[in-house]
Design a protein around this motif. Sequence first.
Motif, PDB file in Angstrom:
ATOM      1  N   LEU A 586     119.837 122.292  56.782  1.00  0.00           N
ATOM      2  CA  LEU A 586     120.500 122.012  55.368  1.00  0.00           C
ATOM      3  C   LEU A 586     120.618 123.130  54.472  1.00  0.00           C
ATOM      4  CD1 LEU A 586     121.714 119.306  54.249  1.00  0.00           C
ATOM      5  CD2 LEU A 586     119.630 118.853  53.284  1.00  0.00           C
ATOM      6  N   ALA A 587     119.471 123.798  54.041  1.00  0.00           N
ATOM      7  CA  ALA A 587     119.528 124.824  53.335  1.00  0.00           C
ATOM      8  C   ALA A 587     120.542 125.955  53.822  1.00  0.00           C
ATOM      9  CB  ALA A 587     118.108 125.472  53.228  1.00  0.00           C
ATOM     10  N   GLY A 588     120.646 126.269  55.079  1.00  0.00           N
ATOM     11  CA  GLY A 588     121.531 127.371  55.504  1.00  0.00           C
ATOM     12  C   GLY A 588     123.154 126.691  55.368  1.00  0.00           C
ATOM     13  N   ILE A 613     126.375 134.370  53.422  1.00  0.00           N
ATOM     14  CA  ILE A 613     126.871 133.902  54.347  1.00  0.00           C
ATOM     15  C   ILE A 613     125.659 134.332  55.686  1.00  0.00           C
ATOM     16  CG2 ILE A 613     128.421 134.208  56.532  1.00  0.00           C
ATOM     17  CD1 ILE A 613     130.745 134.286  54.346  1.00  0.00           C
ATOM     18  N   VAL A 614     125.118 135.540  55.190  1.00  0.00           N
ATOM     19  CA  VAL A 614     124.050 135.823  56.144  1.00  0.00           C
ATOM     20  C   VAL A 614     122.900 135.052  56.048  1.00  0.00           C
ATOM     21  CG1 VAL A 614     122.899 138.187  56.856  1.00  0.00           C
ATOM     22  CG2 VAL A 614     125.237 138.394  56.416  1.00  0.00           C
ATOM     23  N   ALA A 615     122.479 134.829  54.783  1.00  0.00           N
ATOM     24  CA  ALA A 615     121.478 134.146  54.611  1.00  0.00           C
ATOM     25  C   ALA A 615     121.381 132.792  55.427  1.00  0.00           C
ATOM     26  CB  ALA A 615     121.147 133.995  53.090  1.00  0.00           C
ATOM     27  N   ALA A 616     122.601 132.182  55.072  1.00  0.00           N
ATOM     28  CA  ALA A 616     122.794 130.994  55.828  1.00  0.00           C
ATOM     29  C   ALA A 616     122.576 131.021  57.337  1.00  0.00           C
ATOM     30  CB  ALA A 616     124.273 130.463  55.568  1.00  0.00           C
ATOM     31  N   LEU A 617     123.181 131.768  57.890  1.00  0.00           N
ATOM     32  CA  LEU A 617     123.060 132.101  59.489  1.00  0.00           C
ATOM     33  C   LEU A 617     121.473 132.374  59.835  1.00  0.00           C
ATOM     34  CD1 LEU A 617     126.137 134.301  60.180  1.00  0.00           C
ATOM     35  CD2 LEU A 617     125.844 131.902  60.590  1.00  0.00           C
ATOM     36  N   ILE A 629     113.915 136.051  56.621  1.00  0.00           N
ATOM     37  CA  ILE A 629     115.061 137.044  56.263  1.00  0.00           C
ATOM     38  C   ILE A 629     115.967 136.180  55.349  1.00  0.00           C
ATOM     39  CG2 ILE A 629     117.125 138.302  57.069  1.00  0.00           C
ATOM     40  CD1 ILE A 629     115.424 139.185  59.508  1.00  0.00           C
ATOM     41  N   GLY A 630     116.414 134.977  55.695  1.00  0.00           N
ATOM     42  CA  GLY A 630     117.205 134.238  55.103  1.00  0.00           C
ATOM     43  C   GLY A 630     116.765 133.851  53.409  1.00  0.00           C
ATOM     44  N   LEU A 631     115.515 133.548  53.323  1.00  0.00           N
ATOM     45  CA  LEU A 631     114.829 133.212  52.265  1.00  0.00           C
ATOM     46  C   LEU A 631     115.043 134.407  51.145  1.00  0.00           C
ATOM     47  CD1 LEU A 631     111.782 130.975  53.112  1.00  0.00           C
ATOM     48  CD2 LEU A 631     114.123 130.163  52.115  1.00  0.00           C
ATOM     49  N   GLY A 632     114.612 135.842  51.789  1.00  0.00           N
ATOM     50  CA  GLY A 632     114.992 137.033  51.057  1.00  0.00           C
ATOM     51  C   GLY A 632     116.106 137.311  50.606  1.00  0.00           C
ATOM     52  N   LEU A 633     117.275 136.966  51.476  1.00  0.00           N
ATOM     53  CA  LEU A 633     118.695 137.364  51.122  1.00  0.00           C
ATOM     54  C   LEU A 633     118.990 136.409  50.064  1.00  0.00           C
ATOM     55  CD1 LEU A 633     120.216 137.989  54.679  1.00  0.00           C
ATOM     56  CD2 LEU A 633     119.849 139.827  52.642  1.00  0.00           C
TER      57      LEU A 633
END
Length: 653
Positions: A586-588, A613-617, A629-633
């Motif tokens: 859902l967050a992505g 977009i990269v964070a979502a993926l 990585i997603g949370l960091g981005l």
Amino acid sequence: MKKNREEISPQGDSPVDVDKLIQKVEVESRYRRNFQPFWKIVIAVISIVFISYHLYTARFGMPEAIKHRALHVGFILGLVWLYFPATRKSPKDRPSFVDIGLFIVTVIVTVYTIISRDAFLIRAGVATLDNYIFGGILILLVLEACRRSVGVQLLALGIIFLLYAYFGRIMPGVLSHRGYTIQRIIYQMYLTAQGIFGIPIEVSSSFLIIFVILAAVLERSGLGKLFNDLALGLGGRMTGGPAKVAVVASALIGTISGSAASNVATTGAFTIPLMKRIGYKPHFAGAVEAAASTGGQIMPPIMGSAAFIMAEFLGMKYISIAAAAIIPSLLYFASVFFQIDLRARSLGLKGLAKEDLPDVKSTIFRYGHMIFPMIVLVYLMIEGRTPLYAAFYTVLFTVILSWVRKETRIDFKAAKDVAVNSARSSLSIGVAMANAGFIIAVLAMTGIGAILADNIVMLSQGRLIIALVLCMVVAIILGMGLPTSACYVIAASITVPILTKMGVQPFQAHFFVFYYACLSTITPPVALAAYVGAGLAGAKSSTVGWTAFKLALAGFIVPFFFVYSPAMLLIADSATQIVWAAVTGLAGTFLLSVGVEGYLTIKLPVWLRPVFIVAALMLITPGVTSDLIGLGLTAIGWFSIQLLKRKRQSIAA
């Protein structure tokens, strides 16, 4: 509502004839509507017998399999000749003499098939000359019915595969096979449980028809009205309200209707003018409805027809399929909802005025009791009852409950209308399934499916991601102009063996193909749901198609994670994994919407959108590392937004 479902937008736009619009887009909607009185009676009688037979067999059992399927096909073909004209010059208010002749031939072939079945079994499967003659006639009837009621795309595929079965000996390279005689092809297509009477028509003659009846009964009882008014009453005043209403209403109505184009026509004729009125551009309004309505095919508890076929292919209970679809369907609708909200906020759009909204309390008072049949349906399936049992008793309960109020009452006239509507709705599905049986049978006879699987595995060089992309492309291309059910049957027959050869579990492989079969209705250049939305919005179909594609982008990405993260399909060692997959998904999905729309409290610069977009993926991708990585981005993106806001404020000061 005006005659022919003519709608006038609140802006005073020219009227839109929804029926003509659907007929322009969908071959299966080009049926005769204004019959002469005599033929109305004939069609009503045939429809009532047809529907009564299937209701009876759903509760008390079916005759021998081929006999049951032959009778089902006979009813469908007979009604096709009455409903669908052979050419544009054919009579519009009655069947032609050719149609009547085909109807009589269909009756003769059907009666022969049923009567001769026992003798064929006694002969231990030895065919006679008359078997071949009647089998050849039935094949030609199915092909002609496909041309009239489904379209040339599926007809061409059916003919190509039948010719391939005969001319295999002269085909080049890996396509070559020993070839089959005409007698052998007819035998396989007519006298076995493959071909015309294979798995697709088995599903059509059992699960699909009874749920088509159920959907017609629920709609006639006012459930669709309840869903529409509730969605508008509760969400109409929100930012970009009508667009969000379109999403919610399409999701709710999608639970009782598996057709994307019809869903667009049902809710779009109402929501698209409202979206245009508050400031959405026409192409975006049409795209919102197209994307939302397409999601109805993947929305439990009553999904699109392809879901029932998937359950049969996998040998699983339908309730297991519906349960697995919960998280993916929520992510899909969340993606569309988020993009709508962000677009509305970026444009400063408001909701509707209170006086333009329906009275929710009044709607619940008049139609609220009709939600209980849906509860009964879900309860019976969770209890382990078969879909046929659950659907039959839900139909019965709905009819009884409808008499509580005059607005929902299903009396004899309404029941007759339900029978006629549900019989007509089943025609294109049934014909498509019979024609798809040709393709599945030829794949099994020639082994071409396994050969294609081997070659695509070689082409992908053992890399699963490449194989997934190739299978996605196959499903989408096959879906151009085809009904979702036919697209799924054909695509699954070709691509599932490829994915299973790569180590993907059958359940995930079928779900992967099923999703893209559904999404093909909004994939340019041939996007049927988008065409209907464009017609209602008065916008270019290509623009609506690409905008709908962008709105549904999460839907095109999520299936890849079915394969890598089965927790999204409720396949996990613990509930924690499932919850975490849903939360990160859902967050992505939200971050993907931010990146696509380019807005989050401020308009984002071009360089910042790929970060989200990269964070979502990364968040949608399973694994602790990818989540971190997603949370960091995401943190970097949010921090950058704050810096940009301060910079813009200082410049403005």
